[in-house]
Design an enzyme around this catalytic site. Sequence first.
Site, short mmCIF file in Angstrom:
data_model
loop_
_atom_site.label_atom_id
_atom_site.label_comp_id
_atom_site.label_asym_id
_atom_site.label_seq_id
_atom_site.Cartn_x
_atom_site.Cartn_y
_atom_site.Cartn_z
N HIS A 87 29.70 40.32 40.11
CA HIS A 87 29.94 38.82 40.62
C HIS A 87 30.34 38.53 42.27
O HIS A 87 29.27 37.42 42.84
CB HIS A 87 31.44 38.49 40.24
CG HIS A 87 31.34 38.28 38.14
ND1 HIS A 87 32.42 39.23 37.58
CD2 HIS A 87 30.69 37.89 37.21
CE1 HIS A 87 32.54 38.90 36.27
NE2 HIS A 87 30.78 38.79 36.29
N LYS A 140 36.54 32.17 22.80
CA LYS A 140 36.57 33.12 24.14
C LYS A 140 38.54 33.20 24.08
O LYS A 140 38.91 32.51 24.07
CB LYS A 140 36.01 33.90 25.52
CG LYS A 140 34.28 34.22 24.81
CD LYS A 140 33.61 34.24 26.90
CE LYS A 140 32.09 34.52 25.85
NZ LYS A 140 32.07 35.22 27.92
N ARG A 171 21.37 41.16 35.41
CA ARG A 171 21.03 42.54 35.24
C ARG A 171 20.11 43.32 34.36
O ARG A 171 19.63 43.78 34.91
CB ARG A 171 23.03 43.04 35.05
CG ARG A 171 24.13 42.45 35.29
CD ARG A 171 25.36 42.59 34.47
NE ARG A 171 25.08 42.01 33.15
CZ ARG A 171 25.54 42.12 32.45
NH1 ARG A 171 27.35 42.53 32.17
NH2 ARG A 171 26.20 41.41 31.27
N SER A 184 32.47 42.52 33.08
CA SER A 184 33.70 42.30 32.62
C SER A 184 34.54 43.74 31.16
O SER A 184 35.23 43.53 32.21
CB SER A 184 33.85 40.68 33.25
OG SER A 184 34.13 40.51 34.05
#
Length: 159
Positions: free
Chosen positions: A17, A41, A90, A128
Amino acid sequence: MNTFIYPGSFDPVTNGHMDIIDRASKICDKLIVAVLISHNKQPLFSMEERVNLLKRAVGHCKNVEIDCFSGLLVDYVAQKNANVIIKGLRAVSDFEYELQMALLNQKMAPDIETLFMMSNINFSFLSSSMVKELARYGGNIRGLVPECIEEDVLNKFKK
């Protein structure tokens, strides 16, 4: 003024990040890193904790602001008078999802652009979720998160 929004959960912020934040902040006047308040979440860190961790991590970036939001991203972007959404990628799997979101956002708000930034190869594996998994089992997270928040992440699992 050219204002970009970099949205995400940042639970916790990683060096991947930070790479996107550092690079994006160089091509805009103002970068708002926007922590998503998601009702779907269950984050490890509260919204307040995530904002605090980010503020500490981006202290060196003069044109970066940390904020939080809920609801539609395009509404938040318009509210902030921004014109670009930054998304880090990514892998191909990220692209498929983010492309769908970008196209939907473009349909809802044609004046807002989405800019994809490829992850630095050194962080292309990093998420994460992986950081949390390593920290949960006492793994070494050095170099995966900003050094200034490393203890915060590890301490979250010592409780």
